[in-house]
Design a protein around this motif. Structure first.
Motif: not given
Length: 436
Positions: A12-19, A121-125
């Motif tokens: 979905q294009g969310f940069p999870m590694k950086e976040a 937000t997802w990193a927090n959750i």
């Protein structure tokens, strides 16, 4: 092992590694460095929107943007215009995360978050749920939520459930027959967590109580239950703990912001200080000391696509006196500011006071399953309830006496027994509503 949940966020294009990296860095800051971080990030998000967001430029045109307390308080009324007119320069509906609030406050609106902000937000959750052994890539969630009933919306939510390892129980019909089917599903499936609207989960727990069943006994894989979106009263938490046999975790969030507060393993309702700045303000927009009640006003520290700066979310709450900048603790969530009952004497009281006082009496015998209170006139209230048998006259008198004791005399109550209670389109149950 293939991590489907992480992969779906990446696609979905969310940069999870950086976040995840940045989120971890924030959490590891010392208390001294955290104070500097918070000040810097607050200034940075304000400067960004002053420079790049026409809506916010207009709001602060006569303000000193360098003076935090002079910044305007934003509310949902500022967002009742097309989303494209609210986005910052460089952002379009095609390169941001777009969603819609539930409208439980009466003012639904479409909002946007830039993709890095939503990844945070997802990193927090992920971090908060991880404290209780929940890994979104491997967990299997029993989800008590509403679902769109149109074909496209329904299919979309079901796909999201599949990718997120969730099994959804639609909550628009929670009759005993349906709850029997829910219980049968828990017997068959290896859920490790429960998540959903408080009122629906409490109703399921009452069903289990009648049958003298502890859910952990029929579904041993369960680890925890997270309730959200509606008030969790202390006695309901005890009921859930007894009937589920697992830790009950209280969550407070807003789709347009982030996870606002999440109960930690110590039982504290810890406020998200990593990606949000939470203030408690009085009627004159001044911060109140910790321990005092006020309006909950929140700044999204990273959302560059859409301004949420000193945003009045519409709730009342109290921060614990032991709160710090780095670890704020939400002592109490009182309810929504638009759920205030104005009484004939001029007294103003949170509508949930009626609900709480009534609840202490109306559920003593386990007969009443659910109820809501509506203020129809300044001195008149309607109590709608679902029960196996109608309330008796002594019960009604006891409720009226309790409300007179805690609030004031001279109020009129009409009791109306229902087969089911009307929920919002999202499936939430509004426990008190003022119609005046």
């Amino acid at each position: 092992m293939f991590r489907l949940f992480d992969f779906s966020l990446q696609m979905q294009g969310f940069p999870m590694k950086e976040a995840k990296k940045q989120y971890a860095q924030i959490r590891n800051l010392s208390s001294e460095k955290f104070a500097d971080y918070l000040l810097t990030q607050r200034q940075a998000i304000v400067a960004h929107h002053v420079q790049h967001n026409p809506l916010y430029q207009q709001l602060v045109s006569q303000k000193n943007s360098a003076d935090w307390l002079s910044l305007p308080i934003m509310s949902k009324k500022h967002f009742q215009q097309p989303l494209a007119q609210r986005l910052s320069e460089g952002y379009t509906v095609k390169n941001v995360y777009v969603n819609k609030t539930s409208g439980s406050s009466g003012d639904p609106f479409i909002f946007a978050k830039d993709k890095f902000s939503h990844a945070l937000t997802w990193a927090n959750i992920i971090t908060q749920f991880g404290q209780f052994g929940i890994d979104f890539n491997t967990s299997y969630q029993a989800r008590f939520y509403g679902i769109p009933l149109d074909t496209m919306g329904y299919a979309k939510e079901r796909l999201k459930d599949f990718l997120s390892g969730r099994y959804r129980f639609p909550i628009f019909d929670l009759s005993d027959k349906v709850l029997e089917e829910v219980l049968a599903t828990f017997r068959r499936k290896k859920f490790d967590n429960i998540n959903g609207y408080t009122s629906s989960i409490v109703l399921f727990a009452k069903f289990l109580q009648q049958k003298n069943i502890v859910l952990k006994d029929v579904c041993p894989t369960l680890k925890c239950c997270v309730v959200t979106s509606e008030m969790l009263f202390p006695e309901d938490k005890i009921l859930l703990e007894n009937q589920f046999g697992i830790p009950i975790i209280n969550e407070y969030g807003a789709s347009e912001l982030d996870l606002i507060a999440f109960q930690n393993p110590k039982g504290e309702w810890q406020v998200n200080a990593e990606t949000l700045f939470v203030e408690i303000l009085d009627a004159a927009d001044n911060p109140v000391p910790n321990g005092q009640e006020g309006r909950i006003v929140i700044t999204s520290l990273y959302n560059k696509a859409h301004p949420f700066i000193r945003y009045d979310i519409g709730d009342l709450g109290i921060l614990d006196e032991k709160s710090t900048l780095q670890k704020p603790i939400l002592h109490k969530l009182i309810g929504r500011t638009n759920d205030i009952a104005v009484l004939p004497s001029g007294k103003k009281s949170p509508g949930l006071t009626f609900y709480y006082v009534t609840k202490s009496i109306i559920e003593d015998d386990g007969n009443v399953q659910e109820f809501v209170i509506k203020q129809t006139k300044i001195d008149t209230f309607e109590i709608e309830y679902v029960s196996r048998i109608a309330l008796t006259l002594p019960q009604i008198k006891a409720i009226e006496q309790a409300i007179e004791t805690y609030l004031e005399s001279g109020l009129t109550f009409h009791f109306s027994r229902k087969e089911t209670l009307v929920r919002s389109k999202s499936g939430k149950l509004k426990q008190f509503v003022s119609l005046i």
